[in-house]
Design an enzyme around this catalytic site. Structure first.
Site, PDB file in Angstrom:
ATOM      1  N   ASN A 207      -5.386  -3.447   6.155  1.00 32.02           N
ATOM      2  CA  ASN A 207      -5.582  -4.383   5.049  1.00 32.02           C
ATOM      3  C   ASN A 207      -5.483  -5.831   5.515  1.00 32.02           C
ATOM      4  O   ASN A 207      -6.229  -6.702   5.061  1.00 32.02           O
ATOM      5  CB  ASN A 207      -4.558  -4.107   3.941  1.00 32.02           C
ATOM      6  N   HIS A 265      -0.048   2.842   4.945  1.00 31.38           N
ATOM      7  CA  HIS A 265       0.615   3.197   3.688  1.00 31.38           C
ATOM      8  C   HIS A 265       2.038   3.692   3.928  1.00 31.38           C
ATOM      9  O   HIS A 265       2.562   4.488   3.161  1.00 31.38           O
ATOM     10  CB  HIS A 265      -0.191   4.226   2.894  1.00 31.38           C
ATOM     11  N   TYR A 274      -8.189   4.196   8.206  1.00 32.23           N
ATOM     12  CA  TYR A 274      -7.610   2.858   8.238  1.00 32.23           C
ATOM     13  C   TYR A 274      -7.521   2.331   9.673  1.00 32.23           C
ATOM     14  O   TYR A 274      -7.695   1.131   9.911  1.00 32.23           O
ATOM     15  CB  TYR A 274      -6.225   2.850   7.586  1.00 32.23           C
TER      16      TYR A 274
END
Length: 791
Positions: A207, A265, A274
């Site tokens: 992210n 996560h 990811y």
């Protein structure tokens, strides 16, 4: 008419000026251009379009045709009425849906086709494109709106597609339009370090990389040096002295670990998706900013460069990425292990174009090996134009030898994953613990992922479509290979918005790696509702896997079973099954079978017998049954696949099991191994599970508590492998429970001297016995080793 020739020439000129170096790793000088932002903008366009390709080259024909057709379809179906409330009939705009983000993605496709040499759009869609962008700004994505629904659409999905479109269609947009769109981006992604809808939450891993790339593109479009600098600095987390830097090994939470693990996560093994996003984002930023005033010069960037071989390559089998590290993305119809693997291959080739040696040569060799061994042979057919260009350069270069698939054993103790690679086959184990979740669900995804972290095993052989061919929507999700489960029915989970994980309760999960060739692996299974426990071990040998289970006890009144195999035979598959030499053509149960053989897969030996049930069934399912996500929902198309399962029934009483998996073995060889397994089960109890492999000269054991097995004694929980190679004894030890500070190990074997040992190993005594004290505390389940000479 085709897209603007002048626009294409501008992109190609920018490509030449930018030189597409990566991260300044070649020490490239500052890009020579009157306006550096213009150079970077055109460099980014070239990275997306392929730049100065030869559109007459047949290698690009299919990709150009697909892009043209997709873009033309979007243009043809675009709603252009003055009173429109959406851009496409199937994407109605609402406050909680992600349809506005998907709409931006479609506009990006139109802009990409418009800017790519060789596409065949019927007319220049500039007017429709700019009008649609204005509509979305006014109705769906502007600086006055609050975030609703899934934050990702607002802070990553929509702004990334919007900025890509702004760059690809820069010549068609006015300064006023760009300024308006950038206000929206600044509203939802003002700071790459923080989550906008939760400012106290620091972005990590993929992210953070996503947001850094978005802010860099925003800075380039808006010609803001501060924004580009902020993006570069976010990768290193300059704002918080590197606390969340993507160029730093982490010891908890999200990011890359020294053992090669990648977590996202908080508690999920996620290198396949990811991790791909993080690596791809960094590669793009390296290429985008290389040689510019904002080139990435973090001295620790080798953390990312080393991850290609440490974190990604172990999970790639001939161009597919194992599903055991792809989280909830296994439920996405448009994803799958091959597409995830292709994503990694594409990124590695992008990195290879600019990094220094020895990285560049190793990356190219890896990628060439993956592509050339891909038995589905679908990399180039599914690649984008830039991906084809990069792949062609490597595939056509006879000086680059493809890297071989080298046998190895990997214990990823920070993400509860194991990979055992042998010639012709690869075996993976996905576990969970108090540290790592069983599985992730949410946003309508992965509705039946119940057991993928409960010791599910993956066998990869010549069948490269095993898990890619509609496996996830059609497999019996309560009978995953390798798992021990209650037969109590489960219901789909996590159909609402947001994501969540299902916790695991056991402390003991992990193992010991022996010279990167073999290993002991164990997991104390406590199931999701605490109605079932089992001690499970897998001993990974040179030609086989020995699986033991003990202390199996269920309390919910439902029968318990261990799934030896649940193989996708594909549509109408006819692979023959033999049990004790007899052909099976109907479902049957067997008391104390000795062996079984499944054509095209291998053999199964049952040294302790048991109650075996063999079932062949056609199963029908649709991807929509396991994924209803807004932008990932599967189709309702029914798929039917045939499965062959082998299940050991334990009933409702305490049970145990033992089976030997012989990948690739013939029926004859399987029968021979049943008569002479070459493996002795030393113990299979809830206290210790251990074997002795005479073929491999190895003793492997998982001690759930202080015990002895064969020549090995320990005073606490441990995973141990002891091997003899000529006159040398090798010892490998770990504490997968992470509850012990110092472990005492005694091996009944005479030695003459110590050859090598880790600093954590203290030799207490040597002679008729080897007595070692191993400081395992704080090592997080890592393997500790020592070697001794007998002469």
């Amino acid at each position: 008419m085709p897209p603007s020739v002048s626009r294409r020439l501008l992109i190609q000129a920018g490509l030449a000026a930018g030189a597409l170096t990566a991260a300044g790793l070649h020490g490239a000088g500052t890009a020579a251009a009157a306006d550096e932002f213009d150079v970077l903008r055109d460099r980014w366009a070239a990275l997306n379009t392929g730049g100065a390709i030869d559109p007459s080259d047949p290698a690009y024909a299919d990709a150009l045709a697909k892009l043209s057709a997709q873009a033309q379809e979007f243009v043809d179906n675009l709603i252009v009425d003055a009173d429109r409330t959406a851009l496409w009939p199937d994407l109605p705009l609402s406050s909680t849906s992600g349809n506005f983000s998907i709409s931006y993605t479609r506009l990006k496709t139109i802009a990409l086709a418009r800017a790519t040499s060789g596409t065949t759009l019927m007319a220049d869609p500039a007017d429709q494109l700019t009008s649609a962008l204005d509509f979305l700004y006014a109705r769906a994505y502007n600086e006055t709106l609050p975030e609703t629904g899934n934050w990702w659409f607002w802070e990553i999905g929509a702004p990334r597609a919007l900025l890509d479109t702004c760059i690809l269609a820069y010549d068609a947009l006015s300064a006023e339009q760009l300024a308006s769109y950038l206000k929206a981006v600044d509203r939802f992604v003002p700071n790459p370090n923080r989550r906008t809808n939760s400012p106290n939450l620091r972005e990590t891993g993929a992210n953070r990389v996503d947001k850094a790339l978005i802010v860099a593109l925003r800075g380039i479009v808006g010609k803001s040096a501060d924004k580009v600098a902020a993006a570069r600095d976010a990768l290193s987390d300059v704002a918080e002295s590197g606390k969340n830097s993507v160029f730093t090994y982490v010891t908890s939470g999200d990011g890359f670990y020294r053992d090669g693990s990648f977590v996202q996560h908080g508690n999920l093994a996620y290198v396949g998706t990811y991790g791909n996003v993080a690596l791809g984002g960094v590669a793009n930023l390296f290429s985008l900013l290389g040689g510019s005033s904002w080139q990435i010069s973090d001295p620790n960037r080798a953390v990312i460069l080393d991850a290609v071989e440490a974190s990604f390559a172990p999970f790639i089998v001939d161009n597919l990425m194992m599903d055991c590290v792809s989280g909830r993305a296994i439920s996405r119809e448009r994803a799958g292990d091959h597409r995830h693997g292709h994503g990694t291959t594409s990124t590695v080739l992008l990195l290879a174009g600019g990094v220094v040696e020895p990285y560049a040569s190793r990356y190219k060799a890896l990628a060439k090996g993956w592509i050339t061994r891909d038995r589905l042979d679908d990399y180039l057919s599914g690649a984008s134009i830039p991906e084809i260009s990069r792949a062609k350069a490597v595939l056509d270069d006879a000086r680059i030898a493809p890297a071989p698939a080298t046998p190895a054993h990997f214990q990823f103790h920070n993400q509860d994953r194991v990979v055992h690679r042998r010639p012709g086959w690869t075996f993976a184990i996905a576990m969970s613990s108090k540290r790592m979740a069983r599985y992730e669900w949410g946003n309508g995804e992965n509705l039946r992922g119940w057991y993928v972290g409960d010791g599910m095993t993956y066998l990869y052989n010549d069948d490269h479509a095993q898990f890619f061919d509609a496996f996830w929507p059609t497999v019996d999700a309560q009978r995953m290979p390798g798992t021990t489960v209650s037969t109590k029915p489960r219901l789909p989970h996590g159909t609402g918005g947001g994501t969540g994980t299902i916790a695991a309760y056991a402390e003991w999960a992990g193992g010991a790696s022996y010279r990167n060739r073999a290993g002991a692996v164990g997991m104390h299974l406590i199931n999701h509702d605490k109605t079932l426990q089992a001690r499970k071990s897998w001993f990974c040998l040179y030609d086989s896997i020995v699986a033991l289970g003990a202390g199996i006890a269920g309390t919910d009144g439902f029968p318990v079973e261990t799934v030896v195999e649940n193989r996708n035979l594909h549509e109408g598959g006819t692979a023959a099954l033999l049990v004790d030499g007899r052909m099976q053509d109907a479902d049957a149960s067997y008391d104390d079978p000795r062996w079984a053989h499944l054509e095209g897969v291998g053999g199964y030996v049952f040294p302790l017998g048991g109650q075996l049930r063999a079932q062949r069934e056609d199963r029908t399912g649709a991807w929509r049954e396991i994924n209803t996500g807004n932008d990932t929902a599967g189709s309702t198309t029914p798929y039917t696949r045939r499965y062959q399962s082998l299940v050991l029934d334990h009933g409702t009483a305490t049970g145990q099991y033992a089976y030997i998996l012989l990948p690739g073995a013939s029926a004859w060889r399987t029968a021979q191994r049943a008569a002479d397994p070459g493996v002795t089960v030393l113990s299979n109890t809830a206290e210790v599970q251990a074997i002795r492999s005479g073929r491999d000269q190895l003793t492997l054991a998982n001690f759930w508590t202080a015990r002895e097995a064969g020549e090995v004694t320990v005073d606490g929980p441990a995973s141990v492998v002891v091997g003899m190679e000529g006159s040398t004894i090798h010892v490998a030890v770990s504490d997968p429970s992470r509850t012990v500070q110092t472990l005492r190990l005694i091996v009944d074997n005479r030695i003459a001297r110590v050859l090598t040992k880790d600093h954590s190993v203290t030799v207490v005594a040597a002679g008729k016995q080897i007595v070692l004290d191993i400081a395992v505390g704080g090592s997080r389940g890592a393997t500790h080793t020592a070697s001794f000479s007998r002469s």
